[in-house]
Motif scaffolding. Structure first.
Motif, PDB file in Angstrom:
ATOM      1  N   GLU A   1      70.222  41.065  69.463  1.00 43.85           N
ATOM      2  CA  GLU A   1      70.962  41.248  70.719  1.00 43.85           C
ATOM      3  C   GLU A   1      70.848  40.032  71.630  1.00 43.85           C
ATOM      4  N   ASP A   2      69.657  39.438  71.712  1.00 40.06           N
ATOM      5  CA  ASP A   2      69.410  38.358  72.669  1.00 40.06           C
ATOM      6  C   ASP A   2      69.500  36.965  72.059  1.00 40.06           C
ATOM      7  N   HIS A   3      69.542  36.890  70.728  1.00 40.62           N
ATOM      8  CA  HIS A   3      69.511  35.582  70.067  1.00 40.62           C
ATOM      9  C   HIS A   3      70.570  35.548  68.961  1.00 40.62           C
ATOM     10  N   PRO A   4      71.835  35.362  69.333  1.00 44.94           N
ATOM     11  CA  PRO A   4      72.929  35.444  68.349  1.00 44.94           C
ATOM     12  C   PRO A   4      72.870  34.375  67.268  1.00 44.94           C
ATOM     13  N   ASP A   5      72.104  33.300  67.464  1.00 38.11           N
ATOM     14  CA  ASP A   5      72.003  32.257  66.446  1.00 38.11           C
ATOM     15  C   ASP A   5      70.950  32.569  65.394  1.00 38.11           C
ATOM     16  N   ILE A   6      70.215  33.654  65.581  1.00 37.13           N
ATOM     17  CA  ILE A   6      69.195  34.066  64.619  1.00 37.13           C
ATOM     18  C   ILE A   6      69.739  35.210  63.765  1.00 37.13           C
ATOM     19  N   HIS A   7      69.560  35.118  62.453  1.00 38.12           N
ATOM     20  CA  HIS A   7      69.877  36.253  61.597  1.00 38.12           C
ATOM     21  C   HIS A   7      68.589  36.987  61.269  1.00 38.12           C
ATOM     22  N   VAL A   8      68.581  38.293  61.500  1.00 42.08           N
ATOM     23  CA  VAL A   8      67.391  39.101  61.268  1.00 42.08           C
ATOM     24  C   VAL A   8      67.699  40.173  60.230  1.00 42.08           C
ATOM     25  N   THR A   9      66.763  40.353  59.312  1.00 40.22           N
ATOM     26  CA  THR A   9      66.861  41.399  58.297  1.00 40.22           C
ATOM     27  C   THR A   9      65.780  42.433  58.558  1.00 40.22           C
ATOM     28  N   GLY A  10      66.176  43.664  58.758  1.00 36.31           N
ATOM     29  CA  GLY A  10      65.235  44.758  58.944  1.00 36.31           C
ATOM     30  C   GLY A  10      65.014  45.484  57.631  1.00 36.31           C
ATOM     31  N   VAL A  11      63.758  45.646  57.243  1.00 34.09           N
ATOM     32  CA  VAL A  11      63.382  46.308  55.986  1.00 34.09           C
ATOM     33  C   VAL A  11      62.618  47.580  56.324  1.00 34.09           C
ATOM     34  N   GLU A  12      62.966  48.677  55.668  1.00 29.59           N
ATOM     35  CA  GLU A  12      62.368  49.966  56.027  1.00 29.59           C
ATOM     36  C   GLU A  12      62.430  50.917  54.834  1.00 29.59           C
TER      37      GLU A  12
ATOM     38  N   ALA B   1      65.445  56.018  54.875  1.00 31.69           N
ATOM     39  CA  ALA B   1      66.896  55.944  55.024  1.00 31.69           C
ATOM     40  C   ALA B   1      67.376  56.562  56.346  1.00 31.69           C
ATOM     41  N   PRO B   2      66.827  57.712  56.784  1.00 29.20           N
ATOM     42  CA  PRO B   2      67.264  58.253  58.070  1.00 29.20           C
ATOM     43  C   PRO B   2      67.007  57.309  59.237  1.00 29.20           C
ATOM     44  N   CYS B   3      65.891  56.581  59.212  1.00 29.24           N
ATOM     45  CA  CYS B   3      65.628  55.610  60.275  1.00 29.24           C
ATOM     46  C   CYS B   3      66.614  54.441  60.190  1.00 29.24           C
ATOM     47  N   LEU B   4      66.872  53.975  58.984  1.00 29.01           N
ATOM     48  CA  LEU B   4      67.793  52.849  58.818  1.00 29.01           C
ATOM     49  C   LEU B   4      69.202  53.204  59.281  1.00 29.01           C
ATOM     50  N   ARG B   5      69.607  54.419  59.095  1.00 32.27           N
ATOM     51  CA  ARG B   5      70.955  54.818  59.521  1.00 32.27           C
ATOM     52  C   ARG B   5      71.075  54.780  61.042  1.00 32.27           C
ATOM     53  N   VAL B   6      70.008  55.181  61.737  1.00 33.18           N
ATOM     54  CA  VAL B   6      70.011  55.078  63.198  1.00 33.18           C
ATOM     55  C   VAL B   6      70.010  53.614  63.625  1.00 33.18           C
ATOM     56  N   ALA B   7      69.186  52.802  62.993  1.00 36.74           N
ATOM     57  CA  ALA B   7      69.115  51.375  63.328  1.00 36.74           C
ATOM     58  C   ALA B   7      70.468  50.707  63.148  1.00 36.74           C
ATOM     59  N   ALA B   8      71.126  50.991  62.044  1.00 37.35           N
ATOM     60  CA  ALA B   8      72.432  50.383  61.774  1.00 37.35           C
ATOM     61  C   ALA B   8      73.485  50.879  62.759  1.00 37.35           C
ATOM     62  N   MET B   9      73.431  52.161  63.101  1.00 34.80           N
ATOM     63  CA  MET B   9      74.383  52.702  64.068  1.00 34.80           C
ATOM     64  C   MET B   9      74.229  52.017  65.418  1.00 34.80           C
ATOM     65  N   ARG B  10      72.989  51.803  65.858  1.00 36.43           N
ATOM     66  CA  ARG B  10      72.764  51.125  67.140  1.00 36.43           C
ATOM     67  C   ARG B  10      73.284  49.694  67.105  1.00 36.43           C
ATOM     68  N   ALA B  11      73.069  49.004  65.988  1.00 37.28           N
ATOM     69  CA  ALA B  11      73.576  47.633  65.872  1.00 37.28           C
ATOM     70  C   ALA B  11      75.100  47.618  65.876  1.00 37.28           C
ATOM     71  N   ALA B  12      75.717  48.599  65.237  1.00 37.97           N
ATOM     72  CA  ALA B  12      77.175  48.684  65.224  1.00 37.97           C
ATOM     73  C   ALA B  12      77.721  48.940  66.621  1.00 37.97           C
ATOM     74  N   GLU B  13      77.025  49.771  67.393  1.00 38.39           N
ATOM     75  CA  GLU B  13      77.445  50.026  68.772  1.00 38.39           C
ATOM     76  C   GLU B  13      77.494  48.726  69.577  1.00 38.39           C
ATOM     77  N   LEU B  14      76.547  47.822  69.295  1.00 40.24           N
ATOM     78  CA  LEU B  14      76.474  46.543  70.014  1.00 40.24           C
ATOM     79  C   LEU B  14      77.300  45.459  69.345  1.00 40.24           C
ATOM     80  N   GLN B  15      78.019  45.842  68.276  1.00 39.76           N
ATOM     81  CA  GLN B  15      78.884  44.916  67.537  1.00 39.76           C
ATOM     82  C   GLN B  15      78.108  43.686  67.053  1.00 39.76           C
ATOM     83  N   ALA B  16      76.884  43.910  66.637  1.00 41.04           N
ATOM     84  CA  ALA B  16      76.038  42.808  66.177  1.00 41.04           C
ATOM     85  C   ALA B  16      76.536  42.286  64.832  1.00 41.04           C
ATOM     86  N   GLN B  17      76.598  40.969  64.714  1.00 40.21           N
ATOM     87  CA  GLN B  17      77.029  40.322  63.485  1.00 40.21           C
ATOM     88  C   GLN B  17      75.874  39.647  62.743  1.00 40.21           C
TER      89      GLN B  17
END
Length: 357
Positions: A193-204, A207-223
């Motif tokens: 969110e704060d550092h668009p030049d950094i690519h971050v990979t979240g490992v977990e 699956a239920p936690c990852l689905r929430v994490a991905a949904m939040r990132a999608a809400e913020l249109q994170a690329q």
């Protein structure tokens, strides 16, 4: 998201009551317990937490302190208006939101993934069924995290503080980060969110936690973020490409064999000169607080907190390939480390190492 879940005054009041009880336990009961301990310890100075346990065995404040912690957590998740009980009635709405289409790059789940036995054998945090076994467990866990450390304020995000520490200590331009055991994404979000030049990979694992994490990132249109289901000790990610490998509150949820493997995986993932930085709980210099910490391990269904505290962490890093290891306190809010702060707090600690350039 989740706008279909209505406000519920009994639930909100119940959860507020549990939080107020926890604040009382944190700010009032803990200092009183310390006072009673010091009066006894003046005559019988303890050498370690087992001595403290024997010293406080018949103390009624100690008994009530432990009872409060165990049952506040049970009430939080499984009571009449507990988180798991309450959100179960909105299961269909939550799943509908989680099933919304995501950008292709954002989430990779493994339908054949086998959870490690240590992870499935206990309801960690007293979360019914753990954070992996129920489709809505990630959402419940995200909501529960709001009152895990009651002294924290929303304006003082622990995750943002940890991210700032990692980026400051990196000593180089940071382009790629791996966040091990990212849970519902709180520790990953400050990077994307704060550092668009950094690519971050979240490992977990979950699956239920990852689905929430991905949904939040999608809400913020994170690329600049990718989430993948994998074990932190064997991520399947390419070797030697990352500037930072990090985790937040993950080590204490793993047995020592897996902690050592995680350090080795951190080393493998890092580029030369890259930073390994893990935030977790270590309490070794105060027998009283170590006794409280060990009690929390038992009362909160987190059995690996004690083995982590007893590990030779520096040697485990050297075995993984790191030369220099730094273990330093972490201030989760302004004044947390001040002697004037007499309230209970987790013994937040940063474990920092660097791969040779």
């Amino acid at each position: 998201m989740f706008e279909n879940i209505p406000k519920n005054r009994p639930f909100d009041a119940y959860q507020s009551f549990v939080l107020d009880c926890k604040l009382y336990w944190t700010r009032r009961m803990f200092p009183e317990l310390r006072t009673r301990y010091e009066a006894l310890a003046a005559a019988y100075p303890p050498e370690g937490p087992k001595d403290v346990a024997e010293l406080m065995r018949d103390d009624t404040t100690a008994q009530m302190f432990g009872w409060f912690e165990r049952h506040m957590q049970r009430m939080k998740y499984s009571g009449q208006h507990g988180l798991a009980v309450h959100y179960d009635q909105y299961r269909a709405d939550i799943i509908r939101e989680l099933d919304a289409e995501l950008p292709d790059h954002l989430l990779t789940l493994d339908p054949e993934f086998q959870q490690p036995e240590y992870y499935t054998s206990i309801d960690i945090h007293q979360h019914p069924g753990g954070v992996w076994s129920d489709e809505i467990a990630g959402y419940v866990y995200e909501r529960g995290a709001q009152s895990t450390a009651p002294m924290l304020k929303k304006s003082q995000s622990l995750f943002h503080r940890m991210t700032d520490q990692a980026l400051t200590r990196a000593g180089r331009e940071v382009k790629k980060v791996v966040d091990l055991g990212c849970g519902w994404g709180g520790s990953t979000q400050p990077y994307y969110e704060d550092h668009p030049d950094i690519h971050v990979t979240g490992v977990e694992l979950s699956a239920p936690c990852l689905r929430v994490a991905a949904m939040r990132a999608a809400e913020l249109q994170a690329q600049n973020v990718t989430y993948r289901q994998a074990d932190a000790i064997k991520t399947g990610l390419p070797e030697g490409e990352n500037d930072i490998v990090t985790s937040t509150m993950v080590l204490h949820e793993m047995p020592p064999s897996h902690i050592r493997a995680l350090f080795k995986e951190s080393y493998r993932l890092l580029a030369p000169g890259g930073l390994s930085i893990h935030l977790d709980f270590l309490m070794r210099d105060d027998p009283f607080r170590q006794w409280v910490h060990n009690g929390h391990s038992a009362r909160n269904n987190e059995p690996f907190m004690v083995p982590l505290n007893e590990m030779n962490i520096a040697q485990a890093h050297r075995d993984a390939g790191f030369d220099d290891v730094e273990i330093v306190p972490f201030e989760e809010f302004d004044g947390a480390l001040s002697p004037a702060n007499t309230a209970w707090r987790f013994p937040w600690t940063m474990i920092i190492a660097r791969k040779a350039a």
